[in-house]
Design a protein around this motif. Structure first.
Motif, PDB file in Angstrom:
ATOM      1  N   LEU A 118       0.846  -1.195   0.000  1.00  0.00           N
ATOM      2  CA  LEU A 118       0.000   0.000   0.000  1.00  0.00           C
ATOM      3  C   LEU A 118       0.880   1.242   0.000  1.00  0.00           C
ATOM      4  CD1 LEU A 118      -3.046  -0.517   2.412  1.00  0.00           C
ATOM      5  CD2 LEU A 118      -3.096  -0.066  -0.038  1.00  0.00           C
ATOM      6  N   ALA A 119       0.498   2.220  -0.806  1.00  0.00           N
ATOM      7  CA  ALA A 119       1.274   3.451  -0.901  1.00  0.00           C
ATOM      8  C   ALA A 119       0.369   4.657  -0.672  1.00  0.00           C
ATOM      9  CB  ALA A 119       1.937   3.553  -2.272  1.00  0.00           C
ATOM     10  N   ASP A 120       0.952   5.710  -0.129  1.00  0.00           N
ATOM     11  CA  ASP A 120       0.265   6.972   0.129  1.00  0.00           C
ATOM     12  C   ASP A 120       1.029   8.049  -0.640  1.00  0.00           C
ATOM     13  OD1 ASP A 120      -0.756   9.343   1.112  1.00  0.00           O
ATOM     14  OD2 ASP A 120      -0.611   8.782   3.220  1.00  0.00           O
ATOM     15  N   THR A 121       0.363   8.743  -1.569  1.00  0.00           N
ATOM     16  CA  THR A 121       1.068   9.717  -2.401  1.00  0.00           C
ATOM     17  C   THR A 121       1.598  10.897  -1.597  1.00  0.00           C
ATOM     18  OG1 THR A 121      -1.025  10.832  -2.974  1.00  0.00           O
ATOM     19  CG2 THR A 121      -0.216   9.112  -4.478  1.00  0.00           C
ATOM     20  N   ARG A 122       1.109  11.086  -0.368  1.00  0.00           N
ATOM     21  CA  ARG A 122       1.625  12.161   0.463  1.00  0.00           C
ATOM     22  C   ARG A 122       3.003  11.843   1.005  1.00  0.00           C
ATOM     23  NH1 ARG A 122      -3.462  12.338   4.406  1.00  0.00           N
ATOM     24  NH2 ARG A 122      -2.879  10.128   4.326  1.00  0.00           N
ATOM     25  N   ALA A 151      -5.118  13.665  -0.496  1.00  0.00           N
ATOM     26  CA  ALA A 151      -3.804  13.354  -1.059  1.00  0.00           C
ATOM     27  C   ALA A 151      -3.712  13.785  -2.518  1.00  0.00           C
ATOM     28  CB  ALA A 151      -3.533  11.852  -0.952  1.00  0.00           C
ATOM     29  N   PRO A 152      -2.520  14.161  -2.979  1.00  0.00           N
ATOM     30  CA  PRO A 152      -2.336  14.484  -4.406  1.00  0.00           C
ATOM     31  C   PRO A 152      -2.667  13.268  -5.258  1.00  0.00           C
ATOM     32  CG  PRO A 152      -0.419  15.134  -3.097  1.00  0.00           C
ATOM     33  CD  PRO A 152      -1.277  14.313  -2.206  1.00  0.00           C
ATOM     34  N   ARG A 153      -3.247  13.490  -6.431  1.00  0.00           N
ATOM     35  CA  ARG A 153      -3.619  12.406  -7.322  1.00  0.00           C
ATOM     36  C   ARG A 153      -2.614  12.303  -8.469  1.00  0.00           C
ATOM     37  NH1 ARG A 153      -8.767  10.479  -5.862  1.00  0.00           N
ATOM     38  NH2 ARG A 153      -8.989  11.189  -3.697  1.00  0.00           N
ATOM     39  N   TYR A 154      -2.138  11.091  -8.705  1.00  0.00           N
ATOM     40  CA  TYR A 154      -1.200  10.839  -9.789  1.00  0.00           C
ATOM     41  C   TYR A 154      -1.673   9.613 -10.567  1.00  0.00           C
ATOM     42  CZ  TYR A 154       1.835  13.862  -7.009  1.00  0.00           C
ATOM     43  OH  TYR A 154       2.346  14.917  -6.309  1.00  0.00           O
ATOM     44  N   THR A 155      -1.231   9.511 -11.800  1.00  0.00           N
ATOM     45  CA  THR A 155      -1.555   8.331 -12.590  1.00  0.00           C
ATOM     46  C   THR A 155      -0.701   7.168 -12.125  1.00  0.00           C
ATOM     47  OG1 THR A 155       0.118   8.741 -14.300  1.00  0.00           O
ATOM     48  CG2 THR A 155      -2.026   9.833 -14.560  1.00  0.00           C
ATOM     49  N   THR A 156      -1.109   5.967 -12.518  1.00  0.00           N
ATOM     50  CA  THR A 156      -0.319   4.786 -12.142  1.00  0.00           C
ATOM     51  C   THR A 156       1.071   4.838 -12.767  1.00  0.00           C
ATOM     52  OG1 THR A 156      -1.334   3.544 -13.960  1.00  0.00           O
ATOM     53  CG2 THR A 156      -2.331   3.315 -11.773  1.00  0.00           C
ATOM     54  N   ASP A 157       1.181   5.381 -13.963  1.00  0.00           N
ATOM     55  CA  ASP A 157       2.502   5.490 -14.594  1.00  0.00           C
ATOM     56  C   ASP A 157       3.395   6.466 -13.835  1.00  0.00           C
ATOM     57  OD1 ASP A 157       1.989   3.674 -16.601  1.00  0.00           O
ATOM     58  OD2 ASP A 157       1.310   5.195 -18.043  1.00  0.00           O
ATOM     59  N   GLU A 158       2.821   7.552 -13.332  1.00  0.00           N
ATOM     60  CA  GLU A 158       3.602   8.506 -12.545  1.00  0.00           C
ATOM     61  C   GLU A 158       4.079   7.876 -11.241  1.00  0.00           C
ATOM     62  OE1 GLU A 158       1.753  12.840 -13.827  1.00  0.00           O
ATOM     63  OE2 GLU A 158       0.631  11.580 -12.419  1.00  0.00           O
ATOM     64  N   VAL A 159       3.213   7.087 -10.617  1.00  0.00           N
ATOM     65  CA  VAL A 159       3.608   6.394  -9.380  1.00  0.00           C
ATOM     66  C   VAL A 159       4.698   5.371  -9.682  1.00  0.00           C
ATOM     67  CG1 VAL A 159       2.821   4.829  -7.560  1.00  0.00           C
ATOM     68  CG2 VAL A 159       1.386   6.767  -8.255  1.00  0.00           C
ATOM     69  N   LEU A 163       8.454   5.448  -7.985  1.00  0.00           N
ATOM     70  CA  LEU A 163       8.934   4.337  -7.155  1.00  0.00           C
ATOM     71  C   LEU A 163       9.965   3.477  -7.880  1.00  0.00           C
ATOM     72  CD1 LEU A 163       5.580   3.185  -5.490  1.00  0.00           C
ATOM     73  CD2 LEU A 163       7.405   4.574  -4.483  1.00  0.00           C
ATOM     74  N   ASP A 164      10.289   3.840  -9.119  1.00  0.00           N
ATOM     75  CA  ASP A 164      11.285   3.113  -9.906  1.00  0.00           C
ATOM     76  C   ASP A 164      10.939   1.632  -9.991  1.00  0.00           C
ATOM     77  OD1 ASP A 164      13.576   2.789 -11.452  1.00  0.00           O
ATOM     78  OD2 ASP A 164      14.843   2.362  -9.717  1.00  0.00           O
ATOM     79  N   LEU A 165       9.687   1.340 -10.319  1.00  0.00           N
ATOM     80  CA  LEU A 165       9.222  -0.044 -10.395  1.00  0.00           C
ATOM     81  C   LEU A 165       9.479  -0.630 -11.764  1.00  0.00           C
ATOM     82  CD1 LEU A 165       5.730   0.334  -8.682  1.00  0.00           C
ATOM     83  CD2 LEU A 165       7.773  -0.705  -7.676  1.00  0.00           C
ATOM     84  N   ASP A 166       9.730  -1.932 -11.800  1.00  0.00           N
ATOM     85  CA  ASP A 166       9.805  -2.635 -13.065  1.00  0.00           C
ATOM     86  C   ASP A 166       8.446  -2.544 -13.749  1.00  0.00           C
ATOM     87  OD1 ASP A 166       9.489  -5.388 -14.681  1.00  0.00           O
ATOM     88  OD2 ASP A 166      11.601  -4.863 -14.572  1.00  0.00           O
ATOM     89  N   ARG A 167       8.452  -2.491 -15.078  1.00  0.00           N
ATOM     90  CA  ARG A 167       7.206  -2.322 -15.830  1.00  0.00           C
ATOM     91  C   ARG A 167       6.248  -3.491 -15.637  1.00  0.00           C
ATOM     92  NH1 ARG A 167       7.324  -5.522 -20.257  1.00  0.00           N
ATOM     93  NH2 ARG A 167       9.335  -6.379 -20.900  1.00  0.00           N
ATOM     94  N   THR A 168       6.744  -4.647 -15.182  1.00  0.00           N
ATOM     95  CA  THR A 168       5.867  -5.807 -15.002  1.00  0.00           C
ATOM     96  C   THR A 168       5.108  -5.776 -13.680  1.00  0.00           C
ATOM     97  OG1 THR A 168       7.626  -7.140 -13.977  1.00  0.00           O
ATOM     98  CG2 THR A 168       7.418  -7.249 -16.376  1.00  0.00           C
ATOM     99  N   VAL A 169       5.529  -4.922 -12.752  1.00  0.00           N
ATOM    100  CA  VAL A 169       4.866  -4.860 -11.448  1.00  0.00           C
ATOM    101  C   VAL A 169       3.568  -4.061 -11.577  1.00  0.00           C
ATOM    102  CG1 VAL A 169       5.030  -4.065  -9.058  1.00  0.00           C
ATOM    103  CG2 VAL A 169       7.043  -5.026 -10.196  1.00  0.00           C
TER     104      VAL A 169
END
Length: 207
Positions: A118-122, A151-159, A163-169
């Protein structure tokens, strides 16, 4: 996902389906991101909680930014259960968020097939420790952004980029207070686990 017949053996093709029908899933993340809320909102049984009041001992230790009204904290685990269908039951284990209780994570993660971070954009930075933990242990995980009202709203791609996630996650937006929203996150995790079994190349990716 809900409309097709689920085959538990797809999660563990080397094990008997009767054993794979009960799946252990972790609900993890930083302090105050909504882990207890998610387990409580979705569990079909009265959830087990190990919460204690936040006291002055937490001063300067726990980051209460964004959750200033929070009065309790999980010190061991949260536990709940949800039946997806007649062939699949998920047992949910919520982890404690504070650094000083992370020694419990090794025990809680034993036997788990996957995790929701779970993540919180704040305070996205609080997610890095959980992500690193699961990456280092090779435990598949999904990131679910708990959309707090202020909380600020961001797209999943921005998140994903932040978070420097692999594209498969997988990255999903959710409301941990809403049962259907939380269930959708878990269904996405199960789909991801099945995809990793069907496509072993996914399992070799970072995360």
């Amino acid at each position: 996902m809900e409309s097709e017949k689920f085959d538990p053996a797809r999660l563990d093709p080397n094990g008997p389906a009767t054993l794979a029908a009960s799946v252990k899933v972790l609900i993890a993340g930083g302090f105050g991101v909504g882990k207890t809320t998610m387990v409580s909102s979705i569990s079909e049984i009265p959830p087990l909680r190990t919460e204690e009041m936040i006291t002055e001992v937490s001063a300067g230790v726990d980051d209460l930014s964004g959750v200033e009204s929070k009065t309790t904290t999980t010190v061991a685990l949260d536990f709940g259960r949800i039946t997806i269908d007649s062939e699949l039951v998920l047992y949910l284990f919520g982890t404690p968020g504070q650094d000083r209780f992370w020694f419990l994570w090794d025990e809680l993660s034993r036997g788990a097939l996957g995790a929701v971070v779970l993540a919180d954009t704040r305070k996205l930075g609080s997610s890095f420790a959980a992500i690193d933990y699961f990456e280092r242990r090779g435990l598949p995980f999904l990131v679910a952004v708990n959309c707090f009202d202020d909380a600020p709203r961001y797209t999943t791609d921005e998140v994903r980029d932040a978070l420097d996630l692999d594209r498969t996650v997988p990255v999903r937006l959710c409301d941990a207070r809403n049962r259907q929203s939380a269930k959708d996150v878990l269904l996405s995790l199960i789909e991801y686990l099945i995809d990793r079994v069907a496509n072993p190349k996914l399992a070799t990716k970072r995360g």
